[in-house]
Design an enzyme around this catalytic site. Structure first.
Site, PDB file in Angstrom:
ATOM      1  N   HIS A 197       0.782  -1.087  -0.112  1.00  0.00           N
ATOM      2  CA  HIS A 197       0.027   0.118   0.026  1.00  0.00           C
ATOM      3  C   HIS A 197       1.026   1.280   0.017  1.00  0.00           C
ATOM      4  CE1 HIS A 197      -2.785  -3.205   1.500  1.00  0.00           C
ATOM      5  NE2 HIS A 197      -3.927  -2.120   1.253  1.00  0.00           N
ATOM      6  N   HIS A 237      -0.605  -3.862   9.690  1.00  0.00           N
ATOM      7  CA  HIS A 237       0.782  -4.075   9.258  1.00  0.00           C
ATOM      8  C   HIS A 237       1.654  -3.653  10.597  1.00  0.00           C
ATOM      9  CE1 HIS A 237       1.592  -4.828   5.056  1.00  0.00           C
ATOM     10  NE2 HIS A 237       0.610  -4.128   4.572  1.00  0.00           N
ATOM     11  N   ASP A 241       6.761  -2.753   8.463  1.00  0.00           N
ATOM     12  CA  ASP A 241       6.303  -2.972   7.317  1.00  0.00           C
ATOM     13  C   ASP A 241       6.178  -1.577   6.589  1.00  0.00           C
ATOM     14  OD1 ASP A 241       6.322  -5.557   8.288  1.00  0.00           O
ATOM     15  OD2 ASP A 241       4.014  -5.519   8.896  1.00  0.00           O
TER      16      ASP A 241
END
Length: 284
Positions: A197, A237, A241
């Site tokens: 993302h 996450h 991350d």
């Protein structure tokens, strides 16, 4: 042309070092008995010598580094600080949940989303829309505008993410709040390391800045920050991350640029415009 003097004959002579700073005395001489000096010979057979750089530092030089290069100086202080933290910190036991500062900072948001499933679903839907915006823009730059760099960068990034995500499969964070409208859609499994993302948003933002779409780039950056907060709040996450996703976006955008440069050089080479002769009248 005279042959260069032998190292043995060179060692018999005194070596003079020219100071880099005007604060040094002009008659400062260094002897091989005092300091190990690296020596070499230039094309004319003359000796060229170097002394270790730190031997020529002055207080003015140190002050200049601290004032004009403050960012590396701060990083140097952080290096020493975190070395002390790392070597004195008690490690998390194997059966305990991992420590994540981002989870601690977003506890209020996590409690809010836990008690409001509809709000969690709505924010997940908005985040999925943002992922769709990233994907649309990256494909648009290639298919419509004919600029494949962002697409190549995304392909590099997701390939690396797949390899790393499969190689080290992290446990789902405790308290994970999934949603059927989140991406990946339907609460399916996904790799935690690293965040695609965030990386995809960075790739799109960097491309926007290259073509002077500054306002759109700032919009994507702001939405990316909100996305990071939401992912931490839902425990989608770990913090590492998200940080790695930011670095991955920058890294693979640069690698895609290098790839394009190499490809352009290869095309010119085939046309005979550039290349290195191979000794047989051809260029490689």
């Amino acid at each position: 042309m005279a042959a260069p003097p032998s190292p043995r004959s060179f060692l018999k002579h005194r070596i003079s070092i020219k100071p880099l700073s005007p604060h040094h005395r002009h008659d400062d001489l260094l002897n091989l008995n005092d300091l190990m000096v690296v020596a070499d010979f230039d094309k004319g057979g003359r000796t060229v010598t170097w002394a270790p750089s730190f031997m020529q530092w002055t207080r003015q030089d140190v002050f200049h580094v601290a004032t004009h290069h403050w960012l590396p100086s701060v990083c140097g202080a952080c290096l020493l600080f975190f070395m002390g933290v790392e070597y004195t910190l008690s490690m998390v036991p194997p059966l305990s949940p991992p420590f994540d500062f981002g989870f601690i900072a977003t506890r209020p948001l996590h409690r809010l989303l836990s008690s409001s499933p509809d709000l969690n679903t709505f924010l997940a839907f908005l985040n999925t829309m943002f992922v769709g915006m990233q994907t649309t823009y990256i494909l648009w730059t290639w298919l419509i505008e004919g600029r494949p760099r962002a697409t190549i960068s995304a392909l590099f990034m997701f390939t690396c993410r797949g390899i790393l995500g499969y190689s080290t499969q992290l446990p789902v964070p405790e308290g994970f709040l999934g949603s059927g409208v989140d991406f990946p859609v339907g609460n399916v499994s996904f790799f935690l390391f690293f965040s695609g993302h965030v990386a995809g948003s960075v790739i799109a933002s960097l491309d926007m800045r290259r073509v002077r779409r500054q306002e759109l780039a700032w919009l994507f950056d702001a939405l990316n920050v909100l996305q990071v907060i939401r992912l931490l709040g839902t425990r989608g996450h770990y913090t590492i991350d998200l940080a790695a996703g930011l670095g991955a976006g920058v890294l693979f955008d640069g690698l895609a640029g290098k790839y394009e440069e190499r490809r352009k050089m290869g095309v010119k080479d085939k046309k005979g415009e550039v290349g290195i002769p191979d000794g047989h009248g051809e260029r490689k």
